[in-house]
Motif scaffolding. Sequence first.
Motif, PDB file in Angstrom:
ATOM      1  N   LEU A 287       0.828  -1.215   0.000  1.00  0.00           N
ATOM      2  CA  LEU A 287       0.000   0.000   0.000  1.00  0.00           C
ATOM      3  C   LEU A 287       0.859   1.261   0.000  1.00  0.00           C
ATOM      4  CD1 LEU A 287      -2.881  -0.958   2.489  1.00  0.00           C
ATOM      5  CD2 LEU A 287      -3.070  -0.657   0.016  1.00  0.00           C
ATOM      6  N   ALA A 288       2.065   1.145   0.532  1.00  0.00           N
ATOM      7  CA  ALA A 288       2.988   2.292   0.542  1.00  0.00           C
ATOM      8  C   ALA A 288       3.832   2.356  -0.720  1.00  0.00           C
ATOM      9  CB  ALA A 288       3.899   2.210   1.763  1.00  0.00           C
ATOM     10  N   SER A 289       3.618   1.410  -1.641  1.00  0.00           N
ATOM     11  CA  SER A 289       4.436   1.334  -2.858  1.00  0.00           C
ATOM     12  C   SER A 289       3.605   1.453  -4.130  1.00  0.00           C
ATOM     13  CB  SER A 289       5.214   0.014  -2.879  1.00  0.00           C
ATOM     14  OG  SER A 289       5.973  -0.150  -1.699  1.00  0.00           O
ATOM     15  N   GLY A 290       2.381   1.994  -3.994  1.00  0.00           N
ATOM     16  CA  GLY A 290       1.562   2.227  -5.174  1.00  0.00           C
ATOM     17  C   GLY A 290       0.256   1.475  -5.232  1.00  0.00           C
ATOM     18  N   ALA A 291       0.021   0.519  -4.319  1.00  0.00           N
ATOM     19  CA  ALA A 291      -1.208  -0.285  -4.358  1.00  0.00           C
ATOM     20  C   ALA A 291      -2.399   0.499  -3.819  1.00  0.00           C
ATOM     21  CB  ALA A 291      -1.030  -1.573  -3.574  1.00  0.00           C
TER      22      ALA A 291
END
Length: 353
Positions: A287-291
């Motif tokens: 979620l912190a990487s683009g999801a």
Amino acid sequence: MGEKFAAALARAATGNEITKQQIIDLLSALPGEEENKLFQLADQVRQKYLGNEVHLRGIIEFSNFCRNDCFYCGLRRSNKQIQRYRIPIEEIIETAKYAAELGYGTIVLQSGEDLHYSGQELAEIIRQVKKVGGFAITACVGERTWEDYTLMKEAGADRYLLKHETADPILFSQLRPETTLKERIKGIQWLKELGYQVGSGNIVGLPGQTIETLVEDILLLRDLDVEMAGIGPFIPHHQTPLGNNSPGDLSLTLKTLAVTRLVLPQTHLPATTAVGTLHPEGRKLALASGANVIMPNLSPVSYREKYQIYPDKAGSREKPTESHAKITSLIKEVGRSVSTGRGDSPKDKFKTC
């Protein structure tokens, strides 16, 4: 930061198309500053184009029968140790009603490639689930005929998930005997022609895969112009030919996810169950990487452990209420909100009034 990485990141930050070599440079980000900068930019792009909402797609895994013999999947037809099942339509409907009570905007009807179901029967399942609530329906039942895709669309299916798994045609056929990447892509193109919102995606860490293969995966997703892309790590299953191989790398999976976000800013990207299985904080990291999507398992508990694409799947031993509570709590912990809508593609042709 390295000069080549910094240049590729700067190019990606402009929103302009990046080259194959620049994708390699970004996927080669070193631990520490480079990886952090990549993940931060992907997160910023996600927020710019898709906002802070996380969309929940409730999965009902209604059959674990499969005609295929994929080397990496526990549902493969040669696996005689698995207990097979098909969920009766009445239980599927009850599960959908539960999802409606929880406020889910999307139901994913997923199975192995089970030819026990005709196109008409799949359409009827979709039709019955659609009656339960105002869901978007995603079908995920593998390669079917044009006629079957048409029947499902007419019955109310809004989306279809057909992962390409790997963009290397030789590796594809080696790991998926009796199937070809060409046929897989043809199916995706048919789905787009029929007006589905289409999801695809790939596995990171398959034996025989290279960085160049991952670049081709990302470029294929771009060329197909998909509405969703599921990117998860390879997790070996002991009842498959690849059971003794090492799992995919978490860092490389997250980098692939992040670069895909930079290349496909409007595409929905899930924090996959596989990344949550590989690492206890995997979904948070994704979620912190683009999801911007999570796909909780809503299948009745008695069936969950029997749908083993890979072992010890995250949430497979939890009750649906526990899975839902854990995921909504996780979303709030990372400062995001749970979407209450269908989560359709933001692309103009799919926007609803």
